[in-house]
Design an enzyme around this catalytic site. Structure first.
Site, PDB file in Angstrom:
ATOM      1  N   LYS A   8     -47.458  54.214  61.815  1.00  0.00           N
ATOM      2  CA  LYS A   8     -47.583  53.367  60.633  1.00  0.00           C
ATOM      3  C   LYS A   8     -46.912  52.031  60.939  1.00  0.00           C
ATOM      4  O   LYS A   8     -45.858  51.991  61.586  1.00  0.00           O
ATOM      5  CB  LYS A   8     -46.892  54.022  59.432  1.00  0.00           C
ATOM      6  CG  LYS A   8     -46.872  53.167  58.177  1.00  0.00           C
ATOM      7  CD  LYS A   8     -46.086  53.854  57.076  1.00  0.00           C
ATOM      8  CE  LYS A   8     -45.993  52.955  55.837  1.00  0.00           C
ATOM      9  NZ  LYS A   8     -45.196  53.578  54.763  1.00  0.00           N
ATOM     10  N   SER A 188     -45.207  45.554  64.031  1.00  0.00           N
ATOM     11  CA  SER A 188     -45.234  45.539  65.495  1.00  0.00           C
ATOM     12  C   SER A 188     -44.002  46.181  66.115  1.00  0.00           C
ATOM     13  O   SER A 188     -43.662  45.901  67.255  1.00  0.00           O
ATOM     14  CB  SER A 188     -45.389  44.103  66.019  1.00  0.00           C
ATOM     15  OG  SER A 188     -46.548  43.492  65.467  1.00  0.00           O
ATOM     16  N   ARG A 189     -43.323  47.032  65.353  1.00  0.00           N
ATOM     17  CA  ARG A 189     -42.119  47.733  65.814  1.00  0.00           C
ATOM     18  C   ARG A 189     -40.961  46.784  66.106  1.00  0.00           C
ATOM     19  O   ARG A 189     -39.995  47.160  66.764  1.00  0.00           O
ATOM     20  CB  ARG A 189     -42.412  48.593  67.054  1.00  0.00           C
ATOM     21  CG  ARG A 189     -43.345  49.775  66.768  1.00  0.00           C
ATOM     22  CD  ARG A 189     -42.690  50.722  65.739  1.00  0.00           C
ATOM     23  NE  ARG A 189     -43.452  51.944  65.530  1.00  0.00           N
ATOM     24  CZ  ARG A 189     -44.309  52.135  64.538  1.00  0.00           C
ATOM     25  NH1 ARG A 189     -44.552  51.157  63.671  1.00  0.00           N
ATOM     26  NH2 ARG A 189     -44.933  53.281  64.388  1.00  0.00           N
ATOM     27  N   LEU A 190     -41.043  45.548  65.609  1.00  0.00           N
ATOM     28  CA  LEU A 190     -39.930  44.613  65.738  1.00  0.00           C
ATOM     29  C   LEU A 190     -39.017  44.774  64.529  1.00  0.00           C
ATOM     30  O   LEU A 190     -38.854  43.870  63.698  1.00  0.00           O
ATOM     31  CB  LEU A 190     -40.442  43.175  65.858  1.00  0.00           C
ATOM     32  CG  LEU A 190     -41.213  42.853  67.139  1.00  0.00           C
ATOM     33  CD1 LEU A 190     -41.696  41.414  67.122  1.00  0.00           C
ATOM     34  CD2 LEU A 190     -40.326  43.108  68.366  1.00  0.00           C
TER      35      LEU A 190
END
Length: 211
Positions: A8, A188-190
């Site tokens: 997600k 973006s997993r940042l």
């Protein structure tokens, strides 16, 4: 779909080291209030990780019952596995995960028993059946069948009636935090990560971590 394909992208909010409270307890209280307002099921549920004499970790979910400047308080059986491990290694890690808000809070610190009067006060506030259950259960010890456990409950209920007495082996723990990390999911997993570390003079240093 395989487990590896479950993912997600997070986009609900952001977190800046420039905007958070100077005190992590204040920041936690703000997030906790927001979790309550979001009607998250059991927002006070937290994982407690301990380490045994063999150096192996274990974790379980317990319920936070108080948070203040002194730390994070919860209650359990001191003779349970976690109680025995805490007696050997009085440091634990806590984890709150409020998935609906895409947030986590990690807490590491020393743990201590609360006073007997604090434990008495909380014990007396519990529902009667929960008081009896705390007396009846030898937490973490093997039992041959459910009926045995229910028989222990019936025996305790018959003995104490409506006036249970808190057993000495049941009470509260307080985690005095040394580190607290706030995690906010981002695209973006940042992800945003802000960690507080207690300094030698008792103040808090905070900085951003890379995700």
């Amino acid at each position: 779909m395989s487990i590896a394909d479950l993912r997600k992208d997070y986009s609900r909010a952001s977190l800046s080291e420039l905007d958070v409270a100077a005190d992590p307890i204040v920041q936690f209280s703000t997030w906790f209030d927001e979790a309550i307002k979001a009607e998250i099921a059991e927002p006070n549920a937290m994982s407690v990780a301990t380490v045994g004499a063999d150096g192996k970790p274990s974790s379980r979910i317990v319920l936070l019952k108080q948070v203040d400047a002194a730390g994070f308080t919860w209650f359990t059986n001191y003779h349970s596995r976690k109680g025995r491990e805490i007696a050997q290694h009085p440091y634990v890690a806590l984890l709150f995960h409020w998935v609906e808000l895409e947030r986590q809070v990690r807490i590491e610190g020393k743990i201590e028993q609360v006073t007997a009067s604090e434990s008495d006060a909380y014990f007396s506030s519990r529902p009667l059946s929960s008081q009896i259950g705390a007396i009846a259960s030898e937490q973490s010890q093997p039992v041959d069948k459910r009926e045995t456990l229910e028989a222990q409950f019936a025996t305790a209920e018959a003995k104490y009636g409506a006036q249970p007495v808190r057993p000495e082996h049941w009470g509260g723990y307080r985690v005095v935090p040394e580190k607290m990390e706030f995690w906010q999911g981002r695209r973006s997993r940042l992800h945003d990560r802000v960690i507080y570390t207690r300094t030698a003079d008792g103040a808090w240093d905070r900085q951003r971590l890379q995700p």
